[in-house]
Design a protein around this motif. Structure first.
Motif, PDB file in Angstrom:
ATOM      1  N   SER A   1      -2.193  -5.053  20.549  1.00  0.00           N
ATOM      2  CA  SER A   1      -1.441  -6.151  19.952  1.00  0.00           C
ATOM      3  C   SER A   1      -1.103  -7.106  21.082  1.00  0.00           C
ATOM      4  O   SER A   1      -1.127  -6.728  22.261  1.00  0.00           O
ATOM      5  N   GLU A   2      -0.771  -8.332  20.760  1.00  0.00           N
ATOM      6  CA  GLU A   2      -0.489  -9.316  21.804  1.00  0.00           C
ATOM      7  C   GLU A   2       0.655  -8.878  22.704  1.00  0.00           C
ATOM      8  O   GLU A   2       0.555  -8.927  23.937  1.00  0.00           O
ATOM      9  N   GLU A   3       1.744  -8.424  22.102  1.00  0.00           N
ATOM     10  CA  GLU A   3       2.909  -8.056  22.901  1.00  0.00           C
ATOM     11  C   GLU A   3       2.646  -6.836  23.762  1.00  0.00           C
ATOM     12  O   GLU A   3       3.059  -6.788  24.930  1.00  0.00           O
TER      13      GLU A   3
ATOM     14  N   VAL B   1      -4.173 -13.787  27.502  1.00  0.00           N
ATOM     15  CA  VAL B   1      -3.443 -12.785  28.280  1.00  0.00           C
ATOM     16  C   VAL B   1      -3.202 -13.307  29.695  1.00  0.00           C
ATOM     17  O   VAL B   1      -2.094 -13.205  30.245  1.00  0.00           O
TER      18      VAL B   1
ATOM     19  N   TYR C   1      -8.044  -2.987  27.324  1.00  0.00           N
ATOM     20  CA  TYR C   1      -6.936  -3.104  26.381  1.00  0.00           C
ATOM     21  C   TYR C   1      -6.705  -1.777  25.664  1.00  0.00           C
ATOM     22  O   TYR C   1      -7.567  -0.894  25.646  1.00  0.00           O
TER      23      TYR C   1
ATOM     24  N   PHE D   1      -1.224 -15.855  20.498  1.00  0.00           N
ATOM     25  CA  PHE D   1      -1.800 -16.253  21.790  1.00  0.00           C
ATOM     26  C   PHE D   1      -1.692 -17.764  21.999  1.00  0.00           C
ATOM     27  O   PHE D   1      -2.694 -18.465  22.122  1.00  0.00           O
TER      28      PHE D   1
ATOM     29  N   ARG E   1      -5.320  -7.284  12.586  1.00  0.00           N
ATOM     30  CA  ARG E   1      -5.661  -6.875  13.955  1.00  0.00           C
ATOM     31  C   ARG E   1      -7.048  -6.244  14.032  1.00  0.00           C
ATOM     32  O   ARG E   1      -7.680  -6.296  15.086  1.00  0.00           O
TER      33      ARG E   1
ATOM     34  N   ASP F   1      -0.406 -12.097  16.012  1.00  0.00           N
ATOM     35  CA  ASP F   1      -0.777 -12.291  17.415  1.00  0.00           C
ATOM     36  C   ASP F   1      -1.323 -13.701  17.580  1.00  0.00           C
ATOM     37  O   ASP F   1      -2.472 -13.978  17.243  1.00  0.00           O
TER      38      ASP F   1
ATOM     39  N   ASN G   1     -12.393 -10.043  23.082  1.00  0.00           N
ATOM     40  CA  ASN G   1     -11.876  -9.122  22.072  1.00  0.00           C
ATOM     41  C   ASN G   1     -12.848  -8.012  21.697  1.00  0.00           C
ATOM     42  O   ASN G   1     -12.488  -7.087  20.967  1.00  0.00           O
TER      43      ASN G   1
END
Length: 254
Positions: free
Chosen positions: A108-110, A141, A97, A184, A28, A182, A72
């Motif tokens: 994190s993605e979730e 996202v 984020y 996506f 990450r 992650d 990002n």
């Protein structure tokens, strides 16, 4: 095979496994690069159970709103002046984020997906016509959110089909499909999108191959999505081109 050669092979295997383990543990930090918010802008807070999420905001009365998810390593607040001028009839909500721009927690993605749902619901209470925009990582996202909430329109900037594809390109010697947390997987969510969608690709994208964007386009139901290629632009310079806001405006200002 000689003992020395066997020892060398064993050493190479051990080093490889250690490198893979390190990438798994620290992955990450290779995906997210938190940025502080630099523009002094109004903030909307989204209070999650484990973190407060800061959203750079330009308030505006009326039914229309724009929710933006950045890249990002992007300070999303820098988009406010340009968006405010280009889209005067929209309330603007640019989400920082977790770990970015004063937001708490770690990305994190979730976690980001849950934050995005909460932000949408909060904005929807006063603005029933919401355009969702996502750039680069944020395209993942945005498309996931639009598959789960009643967005009016969707715009994806330098989007990819899945992060697995991009990571595999960057690290071809690593079994990314087994290690990546992650993922996506935008293509999976695109199949459930029914609102008008615009994909903006950079003509000379050094990060997201055009083939990945085309694969994503192919996952949308027929007639839902179109793609336009911004000329003389790269992955990071696309927003500097005149067509960037102009073509967004063609969608938003109808």
């Amino acid at each position: 095979m000689s003992r020395k050669l066997m020892s060398l092979v064993a050493l190479i295997v051990i080093v490889y496994l250690v490198l893979c383990a390190a990438l798994f543990v620290f992955q990450r930090s290779l995906i997210y690069f938190p940025q502080p918010g630099t523009l002094n802008a109004a903030d909307t807070l989204v209070k999650m159970p484990d973190a407060d999420i800061h959203v750079s905001t330009r308030e505006h009365s009326g039914p229309k709103a724009l929710i933006y998810f950045g890249g990002n390593a992007e300070d999303v607040s820098r988009n406010l002046p340009g968006f405010a001028e280009a889209f005067p009839d929209y309330a603007l909500y640019l989400m920082n984020y977790r770990g970015f721009g004063g937001s708490g927690g770690s990305p994190s993605e979730e976690a980001i997906a849950e934050d995005a749902l909460a932000l949408f619901d909060q904005v929807y209470a006063s603005h029933p016509q919401i355009t969702v925009i996502g750039r680069s990582l944020g395209s993942g996202v945005a498309v996931r959110l639009a598959s789960q909430r009643p967005a009016t329109q969707l715009i994806l900037v330098t989007p990819f089909n899945s992060l697995v594809e991009i990571a595999t390109r960057q690290y071809p010697w690593v079994p990314v499909q087994w290690l990546l947390k992650d993922r996506f997987e935008s293509g999976k969510y695109a199949a459930h999108i029914s609102v008008p969608t615009l994909l903006l690709a950079a003509s000379d994208d050094q990060v997201v191959p055009r083939a990945s964007t085309q694969r994503l386009l192919g996952h949308f139901p027929k007639g839902v999505a179109t793609i336009r290629v911004v000329p003389d632009s790269g992955h990071n310079s696309i927003s500097e081109r005149r067509e960037y806001l102009q073509w967004m405006g063609d969608v938003l200002n109808r």
